[in-house]
Write a protein that holds these residues in place. Structure first.
Motif, PDB file in Angstrom:
ATOM      1  N   TYR A   1     -11.764   4.283   0.700  1.00 20.15           N
ATOM      2  CA  TYR A   1     -10.825   4.208  -0.572  1.00 20.15           C
ATOM      3  C   TYR A   1     -11.079   3.137  -1.433  1.00 20.15           C
ATOM      4  O   TYR A   1     -11.220   1.907  -1.177  1.00 20.15           O
ATOM      5  CB  TYR A   1      -9.464   4.189   0.119  1.00 20.15           C
TER       6      TYR A   1
ATOM      7  N   LEU B   1      -0.834   4.759   0.377  1.00 17.80           N
ATOM      8  CA  LEU B   1      -1.403   5.064  -1.087  1.00 17.80           C
ATOM      9  C   LEU B   1      -2.999   5.470  -0.902  1.00 17.80           C
ATOM     10  O   LEU B   1      -3.233   6.352  -1.313  1.00 17.80           O
ATOM     11  CB  LEU B   1      -1.216   3.983  -1.871  1.00 17.80           C
TER      12      LEU B   1
ATOM     13  N   ASP C   1      -4.110   6.861   2.071  1.00 15.05           N
ATOM     14  CA  ASP C   1      -4.204   8.146   2.553  1.00 15.05           C
ATOM     15  C   ASP C   1      -3.983   9.249   1.486  1.00 15.05           C
ATOM     16  O   ASP C   1      -4.706  10.183   1.790  1.00 15.05           O
ATOM     17  CB  ASP C   1      -3.275   7.928   3.657  1.00 15.05           C
ATOM     18  N   GLN C   2      -3.417   8.892   0.518  1.00 14.16           N
ATOM     19  CA  GLN C   2      -3.297   9.869  -0.617  1.00 14.16           C
ATOM     20  C   GLN C   2      -4.298   9.955  -1.523  1.00 14.16           C
ATOM     21  O   GLN C   2      -4.490  10.795  -2.378  1.00 14.16           O
ATOM     22  CB  GLN C   2      -1.878   9.660  -1.342  1.00 14.16           C
ATOM     23  N   ASN C   3      -5.234   9.075  -1.450  1.00  8.69           N
ATOM     24  CA  ASN C   3      -6.509   8.846  -2.520  1.00  8.69           C
ATOM     25  C   ASN C   3      -5.794   8.729  -3.735  1.00  8.69           C
ATOM     26  O   ASN C   3      -6.165   9.078  -4.665  1.00  8.69           O
ATOM     27  CB  ASN C   3      -7.505   9.873  -2.190  1.00  8.69           C
ATOM     28  N   CYS C   4      -4.751   7.788  -3.679  1.00 11.08           N
ATOM     29  CA  CYS C   4      -4.037   7.431  -5.109  1.00 11.08           C
ATOM     30  C   CYS C   4      -5.092   6.908  -6.067  1.00 11.08           C
ATOM     31  O   CYS C   4      -5.857   6.036  -6.032  1.00 11.08           O
ATOM     32  CB  CYS C   4      -2.852   6.594  -4.769  1.00 11.08           C
TER      33      CYS C   4
END
Length: 291
Positions: free
Chosen positions: A213, A149, A151-154
């Motif tokens: 993040y 999450l 890494d996806q910049n959720c």
């Protein structure tokens, strides 16, 4: 760990204060007895709370033990074994996983320090993972999910918080009764959600500066690296809801002589920490107490 799961000591009886200190010192001694002297540096308030959550019935009698911070002073501490040993095992596992996360996402010097600390606790981690393989497997799974999450910049605070909350929920595996385990899972899940979001709120200015993040950076429009008052209140409302759910679950647990401490932490300690973090005074208060 985080250090947010604290009692309101001003609202504890003298007996409650003594019991809480004895549990903290007992966890420190359990870490040393099971994992060596350097493991004592991993003692934390969050796992002290876990001990009280898991321990039902009559309060264990205190013993006298030596304190490395005060070599000529004996302190009261609760005995090792059972819930205390379990809390020590999970202290090792969770601390090492947190070090791994810091080594992955931190700045250069923090990465070096985290990697060095991992080497210091490598044998302790191996021992703890052999003793608690099921819990360690859940920790690995949920932290891998959380990293994905990140890494996806959720932008979903619920998805990010759920991954960490599910990790803490696994600490209820100690309970053998299915009904009690489910109640404990609910309590620990929402304490985990409180931990993750409170930490995200406190770290927000730092994460905004470093580019690290933080779900709040993507969920809300920041003003000078901070939340607007409206957005901050929105976040606090959702954290307050988790505190309420944890409180509801607490009332369903078997009675304990240490119910005063359990209830103090959930009903008074967590809200006090949340509001102190929101006001930006949490670490300042802790430093002031040490002086």
């Amino acid at each position: 760990m985080f250090g947010y799961v604290l009692p309101r000591k001003d609202l504890l009886s003298e007996q409650g204060k003594t019991r809480y200190r004895a549990a903290y010192c007992g966890l420190c001694r359990s870490l040393k007895d099971n994992y060596g002297f350097r493991a004592r540096f991993l003692v934390n308030y969050d796992m002290t709370f876990l001990y009280f959550v898991l321990h039902d019935g009559e309060g264990a009698p205190t013993e006298r033990c030596s304190c490395p911070a005060r070599p000529f002073c004996k302190k009261d501490c609760l005995p090792d074994g059972g819930e205390m040993t379990y809390a020590a095992d999970l202290s090792i596992l969770l601390s090492v996983w947190k070090l791994r996360d810091a080594a992955r996402d931190g700045r250069y010097f923090r990465k070096l320090a985290s990697k060095a600390a991992q080497r210091l606790y490598r044998k302790a981690y191996q021992k703890a993972s052999e003793r608690r393989p099921a819990e360690n497997a859940v920790f690995a799974q949920q932290l891998s999910r959380l990293q994905a999450l990140e890494d996806q910049n959720c932008a979903s605070i619920d998805r990010a918080a759920d991954a960490f909350a599910a990790l803490l929920r696994a600490c209820a595996a100690y309970r053998t009764d299915e009904g009690e385990r489910r109640v404990t899972e609910l309590l620990l899940y929402h304490v985990g959600r409180f931990l993750y979001l409170t930490d995200a709120l406190e770290d927000l200015p730092k994460d905004e500066r470093s580019g690290s993040y933080n779900p709040l950076r993507y969920r809300f429009a920041l003003q000078g690296g901070r939340l607007s008052e409206r957005d901050k209140q929105c976040l606090m409302d959702t954290v307050d809801a988790s505190i309420s759910m944890a409180a509801s679950a607490l009332e369903l647990l078997p009675a304990s002589d240490d119910d005063e401490i359990r209830k103090n932490i959930i009903y008074y300690g967590l809200p006090a920490v949340l509001h102190s973090v929101a006001a930006g005074t949490f670490r300042k208060k802790k430093r002031g107490k040490k002086q």
